[in-house]
Design a protein around this motif. Structure first.
Motif, PDB file in Angstrom:
ATOM      1  N   THR A  12     -61.599  52.490 -38.752  1.00 38.90           N
ATOM      2  CA  THR A  12     -61.661  51.203 -38.179  1.00 38.90           C
ATOM      3  C   THR A  12     -62.744  50.376 -38.638  1.00 38.90           C
ATOM      4  O   THR A  12     -62.367  49.290 -38.894  1.00 38.90           O
ATOM      5  CB  THR A  12     -61.826  51.500 -36.532  1.00 38.90           C
ATOM      6  OG1 THR A  12     -60.773  52.394 -35.973  1.00 38.90           O
ATOM      7  CG2 THR A  12     -62.031  50.227 -35.821  1.00 38.90           C
ATOM      8  N   GLY A  13     -63.682  51.089 -38.856  1.00 41.53           N
ATOM      9  CA  GLY A  13     -65.030  50.408 -39.488  1.00 41.53           C
ATOM     10  C   GLY A  13     -64.590  49.732 -40.599  1.00 41.53           C
ATOM     11  O   GLY A  13     -65.095  48.600 -41.066  1.00 41.53           O
ATOM     12  N   ARG A  14     -63.989  50.550 -41.481  1.00 45.66           N
ATOM     13  CA  ARG A  14     -63.510  50.324 -43.025  1.00 45.66           C
ATOM     14  C   ARG A  14     -62.627  49.017 -42.786  1.00 45.66           C
ATOM     15  O   ARG A  14     -62.718  47.952 -43.571  1.00 45.66           O
ATOM     16  CB  ARG A  14     -62.833  51.242 -43.868  1.00 45.66           C
ATOM     17  CG  ARG A  14     -63.893  52.013 -44.282  1.00 45.66           C
ATOM     18  CD  ARG A  14     -63.275  52.879 -45.309  1.00 45.66           C
ATOM     19  NE  ARG A  14     -62.336  53.861 -44.897  1.00 45.66           N
ATOM     20  CZ  ARG A  14     -62.634  55.171 -44.596  1.00 45.66           C
ATOM     21  NH1 ARG A  14     -64.154  55.529 -44.616  1.00 45.66           N
ATOM     22  NH2 ARG A  14     -61.887  56.155 -44.046  1.00 45.66           N
ATOM     23  N   ALA A  15     -61.639  49.036 -41.790  1.00 42.00           N
ATOM     24  CA  ALA A  15     -60.709  47.858 -41.672  1.00 42.00           C
ATOM     25  C   ALA A  15     -61.506  46.606 -41.250  1.00 42.00           C
ATOM     26  O   ALA A  15     -61.248  45.646 -41.448  1.00 42.00           O
ATOM     27  CB  ALA A  15     -59.779  48.203 -40.503  1.00 42.00           C
ATOM     28  N   MET A  16     -62.669  46.742 -40.434  1.00 40.75           N
ATOM     29  CA  MET A  16     -63.520  45.772 -39.866  1.00 40.75           C
ATOM     30  C   MET A  16     -64.070  44.981 -41.256  1.00 40.75           C
ATOM     31  O   MET A  16     -64.128  43.802 -41.487  1.00 40.75           O
ATOM     32  CB  MET A  16     -64.481  46.177 -38.912  1.00 40.75           C
ATOM     33  CG  MET A  16     -63.982  46.299 -37.566  1.00 40.75           C
ATOM     34  SD  MET A  16     -65.437  47.133 -36.441  1.00 40.75           S
ATOM     35  CE  MET A  16     -64.369  47.344 -34.883  1.00 40.75           C
ATOM     36  N   ARG A  17     -64.685  46.032 -41.876  1.00 43.64           N
ATOM     37  CA  ARG A  17     -65.453  45.376 -42.903  1.00 43.64           C
ATOM     38  C   ARG A  17     -64.446  44.823 -44.278  1.00 43.64           C
ATOM     39  O   ARG A  17     -64.944  43.582 -44.741  1.00 43.64           O
ATOM     40  CB  ARG A  17     -66.205  46.613 -43.816  1.00 43.64           C
ATOM     41  CG  ARG A  17     -67.550  46.792 -43.010  1.00 43.64           C
ATOM     42  CD  ARG A  17     -67.669  48.282 -43.316  1.00 43.64           C
ATOM     43  NE  ARG A  17     -67.975  48.731 -44.470  1.00 43.64           N
ATOM     44  CZ  ARG A  17     -67.620  50.195 -44.735  1.00 43.64           C
ATOM     45  NH1 ARG A  17     -67.616  50.959 -43.718  1.00 43.64           N
ATOM     46  NH2 ARG A  17     -67.796  50.657 -46.024  1.00 43.64           N
TER      47      ARG A  17
ATOM     48  N   LEU B 194     -72.904  54.228 -36.765  1.00 43.39           N
ATOM     49  CA  LEU B 194     -72.879  54.701 -37.896  1.00 43.39           C
ATOM     50  C   LEU B 194     -71.509  55.584 -38.422  1.00 43.39           C
ATOM     51  O   LEU B 194     -70.890  55.477 -39.152  1.00 43.39           O
ATOM     52  CB  LEU B 194     -74.054  55.699 -38.229  1.00 43.39           C
ATOM     53  CG  LEU B 194     -75.307  54.848 -38.397  1.00 43.39           C
ATOM     54  CD1 LEU B 194     -76.497  55.924 -38.545  1.00 43.39           C
ATOM     55  CD2 LEU B 194     -75.295  53.958 -39.729  1.00 43.39           C
ATOM     56  N   ASN B 195     -70.899  56.155 -36.985  1.00 43.69           N
ATOM     57  CA  ASN B 195     -69.513  56.904 -37.220  1.00 43.69           C
ATOM     58  C   ASN B 195     -68.557  55.791 -37.475  1.00 43.69           C
ATOM     59  O   ASN B 195     -67.753  55.995 -38.036  1.00 43.69           O
ATOM     60  CB  ASN B 195     -69.516  57.446 -35.893  1.00 43.69           C
ATOM     61  CG  ASN B 195     -70.011  59.024 -36.019  1.00 43.69           C
ATOM     62  OD1 ASN B 195     -70.170  59.394 -37.068  1.00 43.69           O
ATOM     63  ND2 ASN B 195     -70.447  59.543 -34.921  1.00 43.69           N
ATOM     64  N   LEU B 196     -68.871  54.734 -36.640  1.00 41.38           N
ATOM     65  CA  LEU B 196     -67.803  53.580 -36.727  1.00 41.38           C
ATOM     66  C   LEU B 196     -67.634  53.109 -38.070  1.00 41.38           C
ATOM     67  O   LEU B 196     -66.592  52.662 -38.721  1.00 41.38           O
ATOM     68  CB  LEU B 196     -67.999  52.305 -35.592  1.00 41.38           C
ATOM     69  CG  LEU B 196     -67.126  51.331 -35.538  1.00 41.38           C
ATOM     70  CD1 LEU B 196     -65.850  51.912 -35.036  1.00 41.38           C
ATOM     71  CD2 LEU B 196     -67.713  50.270 -34.918  1.00 41.38           C
TER      72      LEU B 196
END
Lengths: 318, 380
Positions: free
Chosen positions: A187-192, A180-182
């Motif tokens: 980084t998570g936003r970049a992945m999405r 959830l932190n990710l």
């Protein structure tokens, strides 16, 4: 997609893990619970890969195999404590994922699926055929973690089932918290973003290759730790854990619950772990029912169980 | 949809509740009734179900009915452990029979030993009973014994140099290791040692290498499934004249069909009395048991008996005998009675357990069989 606040989700999960045992009529339910948590852990890893970054892997059981056999082999051959072996296994999985990830993740769609599948099959073959080392298809014993004895000396007496229920539950909560932190991190936003459109992501300056690789490595670590927990819990492991069917099972759980939703993925893992237990009376039709459930979900709830149902409840439909 | 699910669940629970209410003595079974090892688990499950019906119709054990709980672990050790836990914790059985494969047995074994529930395994590996675990027994011979039986026969024929070709599956690989280990005791030398994958469709290259090895007097093929049938056909095609020995893993009529009667002619393997039920002499200790089981099974299911079903038959007979002698359904007392079993005649052999021996069979339980004219004959 609406990811409710991080702490709400974690609170729901913790509450379920703590409250459910009140309703357990026998020790067997702790075992099933622990299995659900282990499966859910690898599935949360796959949510990061499939749901966040939009990449597919049909070979993640290979990493579960690395984690499992690290726990089995390292204590025997190098005298490492099983707990250290879990970490070494996770590190090894990350290294291997990093090495194979770079070339593999250049592929897309079917090609990526087949390449990861190849990796999984390869791992499974190595574990099966390196008989001298891994015991071959007959498998090998896994040393005890020893933590239960420590707790007992401290006055906390737990049965094997209760201990593993708590242990796997704890690791799952940590895993979910990290995921959830990710999700909310840069980084998570970049992945999405690269999930949405690789070209667009690249245009706004995201290093697409490295983000994909990060997702792959992180999900490999999840699978590896899940494999380790399974091995330690069972005290015995065979190469089946790295088998092709196990990879498929993981992806099925992810897709069933909803690839983009972490709680959904846990629900998927719970359903597919419970179903064979509920269906023992119809053991011969188990695969049939599983297939039918999958088809129905794909047709009527294409985004997976939890996200689709949540959307319906809000009255927005698909 | 929702109401259907609810109904289905309610029915399930109701079925469970009804069967639980009649329970007297509960015996749990976890075998691989489906999946890659179904050829083991399917006859095992069928055999035990048939025997329980028979037993209950005849008044049960000491007047108490037996309730059987059967799970299908699909040869998956993880599932087997879950089902073993379920049998012990949830179904509260007093004894467990099962573990079609070595992997599933190893999983069930830990649960049984930990919870103190007597367990009879249906798998081959020697590791199951060596070292001896208090609550763990097994009915099939070990692969080591199969090797010994084969080498005894070779010795009698004056064979001392053997070319071995083994499957890399669990069974083949384990037996390969055991055979290499004991060969020396019988003055046999393994001069060629080849392997093949369980899915391979042609073993000609390996067999050619063996054929070209100097001094090979006989071939030995540890393995089960389709591999040995292909080896047998390839040996025939290559015109290899030396005698071919197969393992007990293919001791079934299906093997002759798969390999073809012509290619299988003269193949020798160690098997149980079950395969030559009709040929057993009057006065043979196993004759009555073997023929009785064969007739009952074939009448009920319309398919031929297999050695594997025989293992389950023996396990169930041992368990029933022990429960009857223990005169109680306390698992610890059943275990003690089980260990005191002496001279129980089964389809596989005559069992005598002791504190040091939880297999209780000797080499005499194996019969050396030869395939002649598409059928089995006993080698004297």
């Amino acid at each position: 997609m609406n990811m409710q606040s991080k702490w709400t989700q974690i609170a729901i999960l913790v509450a379920l893990i703590v409250i459910l045992p009140v309703f357990f009529p026998s020790g067997y339910y702790y075992r099933v619970g622990a299995l659900i948590f282990v499966n859910a852990l690898s599935v949360v890893g796959l949510v990061i890969l499939i749901g966040f970054a939009g990449q597919i892997s049909l070979g993640h059981a290979g990493f579960a195999g690395i984690g499992a056999f690290s726990c089995a082999l390292l204590p025997v051959h190098f005298g490492l404590h099983p707990a250290i072996a879990v970490l070494v296994g996770a590190l090894l999985s990350a290294l291997i994922a990093g090495m194979i990830g770079r070339p593999i993740l250049r592929l897309q769609g079917y090609y990526l699926a087949v390449a990861t599948l190849g990796f999984g099959v390869l791992m499974s073959m190595v574990l099966t055929n390196e008989r001298e080392l891994t015991g071959g298809p007959d498998g090998m014993r896994v040393a005890d973690l020893g933590l239960r004895e420590v707790l007992r000396d401290m006055g906390l007496k737990l049965s094997g089932g209760e201990f593993w229920y708590a242990m796997c539950g704890l690791v799952l909560v940590i895993g979910v918290w990290v995921a959830l932190n990710l999700y909310n991190s840069p980084t998570g936003r970049a992945m999405r973003a690269l999930h949405g459109s690789e070209v667009a992501a690249r245009t706004v300056g995201i290093d697409v290759a490295s983000k994909k690789l990060q997702a792959f490595v992180i999900s490999a670590i999840y699978a590896s730790v899940a494999g380790s927990l399974l091995a330690l819990q069972n005290g015995f492991i065979t190469p089946d854990v790295a088998g092709f069917m196990h990879s498929i099972e993981m992806v099925t759980m992810t897709v069933l619950g909803g690839v983009g939703s972490i709680l959904g993925a846990i629900l998927g893992a719970a359903i597919l772990t419970l179903l064979p237990q509920v269906l023992t009376v119809f053991a011969e039709y188990e695969q049939l029912v599983l297939g039918a459930v999958m088809i129905l979900v794909m047709i009527f709830l294409p985004r997976g169980l939890l996200p689709s149902i949540a959307a319906k409840l809000r009255g927005r439909g698909e | 949809m929702k109401s259907f699910t609810t109904t289905a669940l309610a029915t399930l629970i109701a079925v469970g509740a009804v069967s639980a209410a009649q329970a007297e003595i509960r015996i749990g079974v976890s075998v691989a009734a489906t999946g890659p090892a179904a050829f083991l688990g399917d006859p095992e499950a069928k055999t035990i179900e048939m025997l329980v019906e028979e037993l209950n119709a005849n008044g049960g054990i000491n007047g108490e009915q037996v309730e059987l709980i059967v799970y299908d672990d699909g040869a998956d050790p993880n599932k087997a452990r879950t089902f073993a836990t379920r049998l012990v914790e949830d179904d509260e059985v007093v004894a467990i029979i099962g573990g079609s494969t070595t992997g599933t047995t190893m999983s069930i074994m830990d649960v049984a030993q930990e919870e103190g529930i007597p367990f009879i395994s249906l798998a081959g590996a020697i590791a199951i009973i060596d070292p001896v675990r208090e609550y763990v027994f097994k009915t099939p011979h070990t692969d080591r014994m199969a090797c010994e039986k084969i080498f005894t026969d070779m010795q009698a024929r004056g064979i001392s140099k053997v070319g071995m070709i083994s499957g890399t599956d669990g069974f083949g690989a384990s037996m390969q290791a055991q055979c290499k280990d004991v060969a020396g005791n019988f003055g046999v030398e393994i001069v060629a040692d080849e392997t093949y994958g369980p899915q391979d469709a042609d073993m000609t290259p390996q067999l050619t290498r063996i054929k070209n090895t100097d001094g090979v007097q006989a071939l030995l093929n540890p393995g089960f499934g389709q591999g040995p049938a292909i080896v047998t056909r390839n040996v025939h095609q290559l015109g290899i004249e030396q005698p071919l020995y197969q393992s007990h893993g293919v001791a079934s009529d299906g093997f002759i069909k798969l390999a073809g009667a012509e290619a299988a002619e003269g193949v020798r393997l160690p098997g149980t009395a079950l395969l030559i039920a009709e040929l057993l002499q009057e006065g043979d200790a196993q004759r009555e048991v073997v023929q009785g089981y064969k007739a009952a099974y074939e009448a009920k299911y319309g398919e031929s008996v297999s050695t594997f079903g025989g293992y389950a038959h023996d396990a169930f007979a041992l368990m029933v005998d022990a429960i009857a002698r223990a005169g109680s359904d306390d698992p610890a007392e059943i275990r003690n009675a089980l260990e005191a079993t002496a001279g129980l005649v089964g389809t596989t052999g005559t069992y005598t357990f002791s504190a040091q021996d939880h297999l209780g069979l000797d080499l005499s339980a194996f019969r050396m069989l030869e395939i002649t004219n598409g059928g089995w004959s006993a080698v004297e």
